[in-house]
Design a protein around this motif. Sequence first.
Motif, mmCIF file in Angstrom:
data_model
loop_
_atom_site.group_PDB
_atom_site.id
_atom_site.type_symbol
_atom_site.label_atom_id
_atom_site.label_comp_id
_atom_site.label_asym_id
_atom_site.label_seq_id
_atom_site.Cartn_x
_atom_site.Cartn_y
_atom_site.Cartn_z
ATOM 1 N N THR A 73 15.480 1.281 -44.656
ATOM 2 C CA THR A 73 16.802 0.654 -44.600
ATOM 3 C C THR A 73 17.585 0.794 -45.899
ATOM 4 O O THR A 73 18.679 0.233 -46.016
ATOM 5 C CB THR A 73 16.662 -0.840 -44.253
ATOM 6 N N ASP B 260 23.602 -1.475 -31.836
ATOM 7 C CA ASP B 260 24.122 -2.764 -32.297
ATOM 8 C C ASP B 260 23.058 -3.540 -33.061
ATOM 9 O O ASP B 260 23.351 -4.221 -34.054
ATOM 10 C CB ASP B 260 24.605 -3.604 -31.107
ATOM 11 N N GLN B 261 21.825 -3.436 -32.606
ATOM 12 C CA GLN B 261 20.728 -4.190 -33.219
ATOM 13 C C GLN B 261 20.258 -3.576 -34.530
ATOM 14 O O GLN B 261 19.812 -4.297 -35.431
ATOM 15 C CB GLN B 261 19.549 -4.268 -32.247
ATOM 16 N N GLN C 250 24.205 -2.605 -39.087
ATOM 17 C CA GLN C 250 25.022 -3.778 -39.370
ATOM 18 C C GLN C 250 26.486 -3.451 -39.648
ATOM 19 O O GLN C 250 27.385 -4.131 -39.173
ATOM 20 C CB GLN C 250 24.427 -4.543 -40.563
ATOM 21 N N ASP C 251 26.745 -2.422 -40.441
ATOM 22 C CA ASP C 251 28.109 -2.092 -40.849
ATOM 23 C C ASP C 251 28.934 -1.576 -39.669
ATOM 24 O O ASP C 251 28.477 -0.719 -38.898
ATOM 25 C CB ASP C 251 28.067 -1.033 -41.947
ATOM 26 N N ASN C 252 30.161 -2.071 -39.520
ATOM 27 C CA ASN C 252 31.000 -1.706 -38.366
ATOM 28 C C ASN C 252 31.320 -0.223 -38.325
ATOM 29 O O ASN C 252 31.198 0.425 -37.278
ATOM 30 C CB ASN C 252 32.302 -2.517 -38.392
ATOM 31 N N ARG D 72 28.179 1.783 -37.568
ATOM 32 C CA ARG D 72 27.767 1.573 -36.175
ATOM 33 C C ARG D 72 28.672 2.341 -35.213
ATOM 34 O O ARG D 72 28.189 2.967 -34.258
ATOM 35 C CB ARG D 72 27.778 0.086 -35.845
#
Length: 447
Positions: A98, A271-272, A275-277, A280
């Motif tokens: 991550t 989505d899971q 985190q960052d829009n 994603r």
Amino acid sequence: MSNANLPDLEANKDERALSNPSYILGQHWFRKLNGSRALIDFPPAYDYLKDTLSHILPQTNLYNTTVEMTLLNSSQSNAFVIPGNHLFIYSDIMEMITSEDMLYGLLAHEVAHLDLRHYERQTKHSSEELSKTLVMLGAGIAAALAGAGGDATTALWLGGIANQAENTLTYSRNQEQEADRRGREYLINAGLPPEGMTKLFQAFFKQALGRPTLEFLSTHPSPNSRLSDSFSTDTQGTILTTRPQSDFEYFRASLLAYRAGLEDRPLTYLDQKIQDNDVRNFAKALFSYIVQSPERALSFLSKLEKHNKFTDYLQALSYIAANDAEKGLVIINRQLELSPNNILFSMLYAQSTRTKPINVSSDYIYEKRLIWRANIQYYQSRNNIPMALNYRALLDFSQGKDKTAQYLINRAEKDSAENEKSTIQNTIETFKIINEAEKQEDLDDEK
């Protein structure tokens, strides 16, 4: 292959020479895996990985060596190297990794296996084990090629290394610990945070909870053993502890976008995991493109607040796939203004305009694929079938499709013009040399 004919894998130190049996073995399976349905084929991800490796390789004896990279889609977490300096990473491992520091930790460990010549030392340790390893590695590759991910691709690593005699397992565990320690040295010498390797082992430890912990069941030391070993080294400050993470996030998202295709609810999976829009939405756009929905990909990309090479490349691809090449060219030209010789965008320009690609060369297979594809489209547009067949044969051969490649290059030779014969003959000679080298190592698929 009889033991009497076993090669001395350390006799030739030129790792990427056809006189080196370990390179022949690795290159053979590298070509096979690059033709598998599990292959992740998104060039910006490879560009990022190549740049990331460039921070580690100067600390090793591999500094002037090309380390080939292959990304594979799988529901299993793994990364490994094979002879000839080939690195493989499975998409699922990016669930655990991550941060960029963790990725550096993984790459440093795998590069250490290459630098320390562990494959050669492993097989030289027991000549009988070489014959076993060749057989099991072949079985693992065959299993990997039979499916697009999941347990099948895991069989490659488990079949090639883990399923050997207990004394060899002990030897391999020692190699893993040696790679851990040497990898941390690379990170420190490169000014990279060595804590990334500790974080990586922590993630492995969490994943291993509830599983058997007896070390003799695996070639790798148990995660808690590796954790205690990694904590034994004092933390050191580095000059790169604040490296920007944006490119890493898009690299991770690229692999997870492919990984999402192995889930029943792929968009929920993304989505899971992300985190960052912006990141994603990029991942959802790439997944949409992969499943041949460029319009939906463009819809997700329209939501982005920031753009980079990852998003621009995908957006250009999506516009071209949606039959709106003009908008794609605007994006491509913007990137080429910044970097005129960028292989990714220059080859994309050539493909979209069907013009002759700029004359560039590369040692990396992912860039060669782009060059060959651009040349195929150019020569097809000029109705020059022999030259189009030549580049198609090169592409197929790089993916382990030797019979098809030979058929195509024979057709090209038969119908080629006089000024094209030398180019086609070079391709024929390349195939012949590689095939003959593989036959000498009992890697002949024609049996």
